[in-house]
Motif scaffolding. Structure first.
Motif, PDB file in Angstrom:
ATOM      1  N   ASP A   1     -41.556   2.719  35.000  1.00 44.74           N
ATOM      2  CA  ASP A   1     -41.940   3.803  35.903  1.00 44.74           C
ATOM      3  C   ASP A   1     -43.459   3.959  35.979  1.00 44.74           C
ATOM      4  O   ASP A   1     -44.016   4.226  37.040  1.00 44.74           O
ATOM      5  N   ALA A   2     -44.113   3.774  34.834  1.00 46.71           N
ATOM      6  CA  ALA A   2     -45.562   4.021  34.788  1.00 46.71           C
ATOM      7  C   ALA A   2     -46.397   2.851  35.291  1.00 46.71           C
ATOM      8  O   ALA A   2     -47.448   3.059  35.908  1.00 46.71           O
ATOM      9  N   HIS A   3     -45.957   1.633  35.052  1.00 49.97           N
ATOM     10  CA  HIS A   3     -46.851   0.495  35.254  1.00 49.97           C
ATOM     11  C   HIS A   3     -46.301  -0.628  36.123  1.00 49.97           C
ATOM     12  O   HIS A   3     -47.055  -1.549  36.471  1.00 49.97           O
ATOM     13  N   SER A   4     -45.018  -0.601  36.472  1.00 51.56           N
ATOM     14  CA  SER A   4     -44.445  -1.719  37.219  1.00 51.56           C
ATOM     15  C   SER A   4     -44.317  -1.367  38.695  1.00 51.56           C
ATOM     16  O   SER A   4     -44.799  -0.341  39.153  1.00 51.56           O
TER      17      SER A   4
ATOM     18  N   ALA B   1     -53.267  -7.661  37.704  1.00 53.88           N
ATOM     19  CA  ALA B   1     -53.959  -8.121  36.501  1.00 53.88           C
ATOM     20  C   ALA B   1     -53.819  -7.096  35.374  1.00 53.88           C
ATOM     21  O   ALA B   1     -53.643  -7.454  34.206  1.00 53.88           O
ATOM     22  N   GLY B   2     -53.890  -5.817  35.728  1.00 58.95           N
ATOM     23  CA  GLY B   2     -53.714  -4.770  34.729  1.00 58.95           C
ATOM     24  C   GLY B   2     -52.322  -4.784  34.135  1.00 58.95           C
ATOM     25  O   GLY B   2     -52.144  -4.580  32.928  1.00 58.95           O
ATOM     26  N   LEU B   3     -51.320  -5.038  34.969  1.00 57.06           N
ATOM     27  CA  LEU B   3     -49.949  -5.124  34.468  1.00 57.06           C
ATOM     28  C   LEU B   3     -49.805  -6.276  33.487  1.00 57.06           C
ATOM     29  O   LEU B   3     -49.190  -6.129  32.426  1.00 57.06           O
ATOM     30  N   VAL B   4     -50.384  -7.415  33.818  1.00 56.98           N
ATOM     31  CA  VAL B   4     -50.310  -8.572  32.918  1.00 56.98           C
ATOM     32  C   VAL B   4     -51.021  -8.269  31.601  1.00 56.98           C
ATOM     33  O   VAL B   4     -50.519  -8.626  30.523  1.00 56.98           O
ATOM     34  N   ARG B   5     -52.162  -7.598  31.662  1.00 59.58           N
ATOM     35  CA  ARG B   5     -52.875  -7.261  30.421  1.00 59.58           C
ATOM     36  C   ARG B   5     -52.038  -6.341  29.539  1.00 59.58           C
ATOM     37  O   ARG B   5     -51.975  -6.508  28.314  1.00 59.58           O
ATOM     38  N   ARG B   6     -51.395  -5.378  30.152  1.00 61.42           N
ATOM     39  CA  ARG B   6     -50.559  -4.468  29.367  1.00 61.42           C
ATOM     40  C   ARG B   6     -49.391  -5.209  28.735  1.00 61.42           C
ATOM     41  O   ARG B   6     -49.048  -4.988  27.571  1.00 61.42           O
TER      42      ARG B   6
ATOM     43  N   ILE C   1     -43.224  -8.277  36.282  1.00 61.90           N
ATOM     44  CA  ILE C   1     -44.349  -8.941  36.940  1.00 61.90           C
ATOM     45  C   ILE C   1     -43.911  -9.545  38.263  1.00 61.90           C
ATOM     46  O   ILE C   1     -44.607  -9.457  39.285  1.00 61.90           O
ATOM     47  N   TRP C   2     -42.744 -10.160  38.274  1.00 61.89           N
ATOM     48  CA  TRP C   2     -42.215 -10.785  39.492  1.00 61.89           C
ATOM     49  C   TRP C   2     -42.021  -9.736  40.585  1.00 61.89           C
ATOM     50  O   TRP C   2     -42.410  -9.951  41.735  1.00 61.89           O
TER      51      TRP C   2
END
Length: 351
Positions: free
Chosen positions: A121-124, A133-138, A194-195
């Motif tokens: 809910d927060a990041h995807s 890029a931020g999602l991948v870093r997290r 990510i997808w």
């Protein structure tokens, strides 16, 4: 896509901004309410394969109290209203997913899906699409934890600390094979996030085959099934785990869970405007050049076919006298029933 991605099965009509929960229910008691206007479109008839009523654990309230306390220790959700609603949803859903489990097993699984739901809910989805890029870093932080690194490369975030707690508790309860199986599915869930973020708002770039391959991981159903052994206290020998009948059962339930959710959430998701939702009806319309009603009809038949396959394999595996294979088949049956159960509820209203 928030209603049909990784955290997509739970919409509370009175609380439209409450995060969704994958694979769990959101109505504590009372008869199910049919979802209009989704009901105006063809929907699968699954009563022949999963007729209900479905059993419920007596520990739902205990799970809810535990969930509130765990989120007090790991503040993954800022809104108290969202927190209360999510804990209720998760508790009721777990009570139906594993109705025979002991309280500690339910607590552990509930916390895992609180974590998955809160992060999704927060990041995807839309947030991840805006900052891939931020999602991948997290997510990279979680990969280190899942790999068992003793010293993660940086100070843990609140999500990292919560995942570390979960993995420690799962490791204590699971056998090594069960733990490896679970963490593998969690990596698949992270890849699915990510997808989805990459394809958010661009369903025209997704093939039906790719979608069918990814969907079980974005609805988290494979992870639900992976927790069954740990929660219920049995272990499948590798020979049984890799049997053709079990693979077919789990594949059918994985498809069914994602597809029935796509149908039930389509109207609410599409009501927001913008590009067509990334879901099975959208892709079937493009594949067959048909209208929405025909796409729903095609998808409904697909769901009914997969439900029939699941029922046939459940019958085969539970009457053969081979344990713990039969126990696992019954657990997967309960997982399937929990997904079937929620699509009848009022959370799918578009208003």
């Amino acid at each position: 896509m928030s209603e049909r991605g990784g955290a997509d099965l739970h919409i509370v009509p009175d609380l439209p901004d409450v995060p969704d929960v994958p694979g769990l229910s959101d109505q504590p008691d009372g008869p199910p309410v049919s979802a209009s206007p989704v009901s105006a479109l063809p929907m699968p008839d699954l009563r022949g394969s999963f007729p209900g009523p479905f059993p419920t654990s007596p520990h739902a309230k205990d799970v809810e109290r535990h969930a509130v306390g765990w989120l007090g220790t790991f503040p993954l959700i800022g809104s108290q209203r969202k927190l209360a609603a999510l804990c209720d949803i998760t508790a009721q859903g777990m009570a139906r997913t594993f109705p025979t489990a002991d309280p500690e097993g339910l607590f552990l699984c509930a916390d895992l899906f609180l974590w998955l739901t809160a992060f999704d809910d927060a990041h995807s989805e839309a947030a991840g699409a805006g900052d891939p890029a931020g999602l991948v870093r997290r997510i990279s932080e979680f990969v280190h934890l899942l790999a068992g690194d003793a010293q993660p490369p940086r100070e843990a975030s609140v999500f990292g600390a919560a995942l570390g707690d979960l993995l420690k508790r799962f490791c204590e309860r699971a056998t090594p094979a069960q733990y490896v199986n679970l963490t593998g599915h969690l990596r698949d869930n992270l890849f699915g996030m990510i997808w989805e973020a990459h394809h958010f708002g661009s369903s025209d770039q997704v093939t039906l085959d790719d979608y069918r391959a990814i969907r079980p991981h974005t609805v988290f159903v494979r992870t639900v099934m992976a927790t069954a052994e740990i929660t219920l206290g049995y272990e499948l020998p590798e020979r049984q785990r890799s049997s053709a009948a079990l693979r077919e059962l789990e594949g059918a339930v994985a498809d069914l869970a994602g597809w029935i959710n796509d149908l039930a959430s389509y109207a609410k998701e599409a009501a927001g405007g913008g590009p067509p939702p990334l879901s099975l009806p959208t892709l079937l319309r493009r594949e067959h050049g048909c209208d929405l009603e025909e796409a729903f009809r095609l998808a409904s038949r697909m769901c009914e076919d997969r439900a029939a396959v699941a029922r046939a394999r459940i019958t085969e595996l539970t009457t053969g006298g081979t344990e713990p294979l039969g126990e696992h088949a019954r657990a997967v049956e309960s997982v399937a029933a929990s997904y079937v159960w929620h699509i009848e509820h009022a959370r799918y209203r578009s208003s």
